[in-house]
Write an enzyme that holds these catalytic residues in place. Structure first.
Site, PDB file in Angstrom:
ATOM      1  N   HIS A 284       0.819  -1.218   0.000  1.00 26.96           N
ATOM      2  CA  HIS A 284       0.000   0.000   0.000  1.00 26.96           C
ATOM      3  C   HIS A 284       0.853   1.269   0.000  1.00 26.96           C
ATOM      4  O   HIS A 284       0.393   2.334   0.384  1.00 26.96           O
ATOM      5  CB  HIS A 284      -0.972  -0.004   1.192  1.00 26.96           C
ATOM      6  CG  HIS A 284      -2.040  -1.047   1.067  1.00 26.96           C
ATOM      7  ND1 HIS A 284      -2.714  -1.589   2.138  1.00 26.96           N
ATOM      8  CD2 HIS A 284      -2.557  -1.663  -0.033  1.00 26.96           C
ATOM      9  CE1 HIS A 284      -3.586  -2.480   1.714  1.00 26.96           C
ATOM     10  NE2 HIS A 284      -3.516  -2.562   0.409  1.00 26.96           N
TER      11      HIS A 284
ATOM     12  N   SER B 296      -6.380  -8.247   9.402  1.00 30.49           N
ATOM     13  CA  SER B 296      -7.765  -8.716   9.485  1.00 30.49           C
ATOM     14  C   SER B 296      -8.144  -9.465   8.207  1.00 30.49           C
ATOM     15  O   SER B 296      -9.187 -10.110   8.154  1.00 30.49           O
ATOM     16  CB  SER B 296      -8.714  -7.533   9.703  1.00 30.49           C
ATOM     17  OG  SER B 296      -8.569  -6.609   8.638  1.00 30.49           O
TER      18      SER B 296
HETATM   19  P1  OAD Z   1      -6.742  -4.007  10.329  1.00 30.62           P
HETATM   20  O1  OAD Z   1      -6.809  -2.843  11.245  1.00 30.62           O
HETATM   21  O2  OAD Z   1      -7.887  -4.276   9.442  1.00 30.62           O
HETATM   22  O3  OAD Z   1      -6.529  -5.334  11.180  1.00 30.62           O
HETATM   23  C1  OAD Z   1      -5.592  -5.400  12.221  1.00 30.62           C
HETATM   24  C2  OAD Z   1      -5.479  -6.837  12.669  1.00 30.62           C
HETATM   25  O4  OAD Z   1      -4.453  -6.897  13.640  1.00 30.62           O
HETATM   26  C3  OAD Z   1      -6.743  -7.423  13.318  1.00 30.62           C
HETATM   27  O5  OAD Z   1      -6.999  -8.706  12.770  1.00 30.62           O
HETATM   28  C4  OAD Z   1      -6.365  -7.519  14.796  1.00 30.62           C
HETATM   29  O6  OAD Z   1      -6.985  -8.643  15.447  1.00 30.62           O
HETATM   30  C5  OAD Z   1      -4.873  -7.710  14.708  1.00 30.62           C
HETATM   31  N1  OAD Z   1      -4.106  -7.272  15.892  1.00 30.62           N
HETATM   32  C6  OAD Z   1      -4.394  -6.322  16.817  1.00 30.62           C
HETATM   33  N2  OAD Z   1      -3.407  -6.232  17.725  1.00 30.62           N
HETATM   34  C7  OAD Z   1      -2.470  -7.137  17.364  1.00 30.62           C
HETATM   35  C8  OAD Z   1      -1.210  -7.526  17.917  1.00 30.62           C
HETATM   36  N3  OAD Z   1      -0.692  -6.966  19.010  1.00 30.62           N
HETATM   37  N4  OAD Z   1      -0.534  -8.513  17.277  1.00 30.62           N
HETATM   38  C9  OAD Z   1      -1.031  -9.103  16.167  1.00 30.62           C
HETATM   39  N5  OAD Z   1      -2.205  -8.771  15.610  1.00 30.62           N
HETATM   40  C10 OAD Z   1      -2.916  -7.809  16.201  1.00 30.62           C
HETATM   41  O7  OAD Z   1      -5.354  -3.865   9.534  1.00 30.62           O
HETATM   42  P2  OAD Z   1      -4.953  -4.465   8.109  1.00 30.62           P
HETATM   43  O8  OAD Z   1      -5.402  -5.867   7.973  1.00 30.62           O
HETATM   44  O9  OAD Z   1      -3.515  -4.161   7.932  1.00 30.62           O
HETATM   45  O10 OAD Z   1      -5.348   0.106   3.722  1.00 30.62           O
HETATM   46  O11 OAD Z   1      -5.793  -3.560   7.143  1.00 30.62           O
HETATM   47  C11 OAD Z   1      -5.640  -3.682   5.761  1.00 30.62           C
HETATM   48  C12 OAD Z   1      -5.744  -2.348   5.090  1.00 30.62           C
HETATM   49  O12 OAD Z   1      -6.951  -1.709   5.485  1.00 30.62           O
HETATM   50  C13 OAD Z   1      -4.669  -1.340   5.507  1.00 30.62           C
HETATM   51  O13 OAD Z   1      -3.463  -1.513   4.811  1.00 30.62           O
HETATM   52  C14 OAD Z   1      -5.304  -0.038   5.154  1.00 30.62           C
HETATM   53  C15 OAD Z   1      -6.671  -0.295   5.755  1.00 30.62           C
HETATM   54  O14 OAD Z   1      -7.705   0.431   5.244  1.00 30.62           O
HETATM   55  C16 OAD Z   1      -5.168   1.300   3.149  1.00 30.62           C
HETATM   56  O15 OAD Z   1      -4.998   2.300   3.797  1.00 30.62           O
HETATM   57  C17 OAD Z   1      -5.189   1.276   1.654  1.00 30.62           C
END
Ligand code: OAD
Length: 252
Positions: free
Chosen positions: A123, A193
Site C-alpha cells: 500500500h 484482518s
Molecule cells: P486491520 O486494522 O484491518 O486489522 C488489524 C489486525 O491486527 C486485526 O486482525 C487484529 O486482530 C490484529 N491485531 C491487533 N493487535 C495485534 C497484535 N498486538 N498482534 C497481532 N495482531 C494484532 O489492519 P490491516 O489488515 O492491515 O489500507 O488492514 C488492511 C488495510 O486496510 C490497511 O493496509 C489499510 C486499511 O484500510 C489502506 O490504507 C489502503
C-alpha cells in the site's frame, strides 16, 4: 503446556524445516510499536470515517482537511515508532536464511528499520511525500507542517506515497507479491484482518501453490479455518519472539 505454547512449537518446527518463507503483515504487527490498527477496538476507522478521510476523492476534494486530521496524526505516530519484537523476529528469520520476502500492507517502514531487505510495500510508503504537480519528492519527516496542506516550492500540494482507497495497487508490487506468494513453502500471516483485497488474496495463492499458511493474530480472521493451516492466538511481538527463540534452538 497451553494450546498456544504447543502451536508455537509447531510453528517453530515448520519454519526450521522450511526453505522459503514469506510473510504477509498488517497493522496488527505494529500495534506493539504504538501504531493503532484500522479496524476493531481502538482502531483508526472507529474515530474517523475512511470514506471521508482515506479515499482519494476526499483528498482531492479537500487536501487540507485530510492533511489536518489523518496525515498529520499518522506522521506524529509513525515518526515516534520503533520496530518491536515481531519486526525484529522477522529480520532474524531472514538472517537465518529462512525468510525471503515480507509483503506488508503497512506504510510505517518498520520492517526495513528492523533489517529486512526484501520488503514489498503493498500500500505504498509513508516515508516520502510527492508533489502532485511537479512530482518532486520530500521525506515525510522533513516536511514543513506550518502550512496545511504542505506545499512544494513549485506551489503544488504534497501527498504521501501511499495508496488511498480508490487507487490501484502499483502493478509491480502486485505482481511481485503474487510471485513471492506462489514461491514460498510457508506463508506467515501476521496482524492482518485479511478483509482488504487484493492483499488478503496472497495467502490464498500460497495455499493453492502448496504452502503451509500460519496466522499470528489475537483474533480469528476470514482466513482462519479456511485458508490457514492454524492460527496462533496472541500478540505478534510476544508470539514471534517465542517462535524465533525455538527456531534458533532447532537449527543451531
Ligand atoms: P486491520 O486494522 O484491518 O486489522 C488489524 C489486525 O491486527 C486485526 O486482525 C487484529 O486482530 C490484529 N491485531 C491487533 N493487535 C495485534 C497484535 N498486538 N498482534 C497481532 N495482531 C494484532 O489492519 P490491516 O489488515 O492491515 O489500507 O488492514 C488492511 C488495510 O486496510 C490497511 O493496509 C489499510 C486499511 O484500510 C489502506 O490504507 C489502503
Amino acid at each position: 503446556m497451553t494450546v498456544t505454547d504447543d502451536l508455537i512449537k509447531r510453528a517453530a518446527k515448520d519454519l526450521a524445516a522450511a526453505s522459503h518463507v514469506v510473510a504477509l503483515t498488517g497493522a496488527g504487527i505494529s500495534v506493539e510499536s504504538g501504531i493503532p490498527p484500522f479496524r476493531g477496538k481502538g482502531g483508526l476507522w472507529e474515530k474517523i470515517d475512511p470514506m471521508e478521510y482515506a479515499h482519494i476523492d476526499a483528498f482531492l476534494r479537500d487536501p487540507a482537511k485530510v492533511w489536518g486530521v489523518l496525515i498529520k496524526e499518522m506522521k506524529d505516530v509513525v515518526d515516534q515508532a520503533l520496530p518491536n519484537d515481531a519486526h525484529k523476529g522477522l529480520a532474524r528469520l531472514e538472517d537465518l536464511g529462512l525468510l525471503k520476502t515480507v509483503i506488508t500492507q503497512n506504510v510505517d517502514g518498520l520492517h526495513q528499520a528492523a533489517g529486512n531487505t526484501d520488503v514489498i510495500e503493498f500500500h505504498g510508503s509513508f516515508a516520502w511525500q510527492k508533489c502532485m504537480d511537479c512530482h518532486n519528492r520530500c521525506e515525510t519527516r522533513k516536511i514543513n507542517l506550518e502550512q496545511i496542506p504542505p506545499r512544494c516550492n513549485c506551489g503544488g500540494i504534497f501527498r504521501p506515497e501511499v495508496i488511498f482507497f480508490g487507487e490501484l495497487i502499483p502493478p509491480q508490487h502486485l505482481s511481485r507479491s503474487q510471485l513471492a506468494a506462489s514461491q514460498c513453502d510457508i506463508m506467515l500471516v501476521i496482524g492482518t484482518s485479511a478483509v482488504v483485497q487484493p492483499a488478503s488474496l496472497m495467502p490464498v495463492i500460497s495455499k493453492e501453490s502448496g504452502a503451509k499458511v500460519i496466522e499470528i493474530n489475537p483474533e480469528r480472521t476470514p482466513l482462519t479455518g479456511t485458508v490457514s493451516d492454524y492460527i496462533i492466538l496472541g500478540k505478534a511481538g510476544e508470539v514471534t519472539r517465542k517462535i524465533v527463540t525455538e527456531v534458533e534452538q532447532l537449527i543451531s
